[in-house]
Design a protein around this motif. Structure first.
Motif, short mmCIF file in Angstrom:
data_model
loop_
_atom_site.label_atom_id
_atom_site.label_comp_id
_atom_site.label_asym_id
_atom_site.label_seq_id
_atom_site.Cartn_x
_atom_site.Cartn_y
_atom_site.Cartn_z
N UNK A 160 0.83 -1.21 0.00
CA UNK A 160 0.00 0.00 0.00
C UNK A 160 0.86 1.25 0.00
N UNK A 161 1.95 1.23 0.77
CA UNK A 161 2.86 2.38 0.80
C UNK A 161 3.52 2.59 -0.55
N UNK A 162 3.90 1.52 -1.22
CA UNK A 162 4.50 1.62 -2.54
C UNK A 162 3.52 2.21 -3.55
N UNK A 163 2.29 1.75 -3.49
CA UNK A 163 1.27 2.26 -4.40
C UNK A 163 0.97 3.73 -4.11
N UNK A 164 0.91 4.10 -2.85
CA UNK A 164 0.65 5.50 -2.49
C UNK A 164 1.80 6.39 -2.95
N UNK A 165 3.02 5.92 -2.77
CA UNK A 165 4.18 6.70 -3.21
C UNK A 165 4.17 6.89 -4.72
N UNK A 166 3.81 5.85 -5.44
CA UNK A 166 3.72 5.93 -6.89
C UNK A 166 2.64 6.93 -7.31
N UNK A 167 1.52 6.90 -6.62
CA UNK A 167 0.43 7.84 -6.94
C UNK A 167 0.85 9.27 -6.67
N UNK A 168 1.55 9.50 -5.57
CA UNK A 168 2.01 10.85 -5.24
C UNK A 168 3.00 11.34 -6.29
N UNK A 169 3.88 10.46 -6.73
CA UNK A 169 4.86 10.83 -7.75
C UNK A 169 4.15 11.18 -9.07
N UNK A 170 3.16 10.39 -9.45
CA UNK A 170 2.41 10.68 -10.69
C UNK A 170 1.66 12.00 -10.57
N UNK A 171 1.09 12.27 -9.41
CA UNK A 171 0.37 13.52 -9.20
C UNK A 171 1.33 14.71 -9.27
N UNK A 172 2.53 14.54 -8.73
CA UNK A 172 3.53 15.61 -8.77
C UNK A 172 3.90 15.94 -10.21
N UNK A 173 4.07 14.91 -11.03
CA UNK A 173 4.39 15.13 -12.45
C UNK A 173 3.23 15.85 -13.13
N UNK A 174 2.00 15.48 -12.81
CA UNK A 174 0.83 16.11 -13.41
C UNK A 174 0.75 17.59 -13.01
N UNK A 175 0.98 17.87 -11.74
CA UNK A 175 0.93 19.26 -11.26
C UNK A 175 2.02 20.08 -11.92
N UNK A 176 3.20 19.52 -12.06
CA UNK A 176 4.30 20.24 -12.72
C UNK A 176 3.93 20.56 -14.16
N UNK A 177 3.36 19.59 -14.85
CA UNK A 177 2.93 19.83 -16.24
C UNK A 177 1.86 20.90 -16.33
N UNK A 178 0.92 20.88 -15.39
CA UNK A 178 -0.15 21.88 -15.39
C UNK A 178 0.41 23.28 -15.11
N UNK A 179 1.37 23.35 -14.20
CA UNK A 179 1.98 24.67 -13.92
C UNK A 179 2.75 25.19 -15.12
#
Length: 78
Positions: free
Chosen positions: A17-36
């Motif tokens: 679960x921690x691995x999956x959560x970390x992966x999701x946070x990393x993907x969200x960070x990439x998405x936010x960076x792209x949006x900015x």
């Protein structure tokens, strides 16, 4: 060992679960960076919307085109 087995399984599920959560946070960070980046690019662009004078000309052209279409459609429906 039998008593420890459920805890070992629970620990493994928690790691997964921690691995999956970390992966999701990393993907969200990439998405936010792209949006900015996209937002910064859009804010840096000149506005290219038609000026009021151009809007009036476009409105007249649209009126002419719609009138022609209505006339053609009336002919075809008759």
């Amino acid at each position: 060992l039998r008593k420890i087995e459920p805890f070992t399984q629970l620990r493994q599920e928690a790691r997964d679960a921690l691995t999956q959560a970390s992966s999701s946070v990393q993907a969200a960070t990439v998405t936010v960076t792209g949006a900015r980046t996209l937002l910064a690019d859009l804010e840096g662009m000149k506005r290219q919307f038609p000026q009021p004078r151009d809007q009036a000309a476009l409105g007249r052209k649209a009126g002419v085109v719609s009138d022609r279409l209505l006339v053609d459609l009336k002919k075809k429906t008759k």
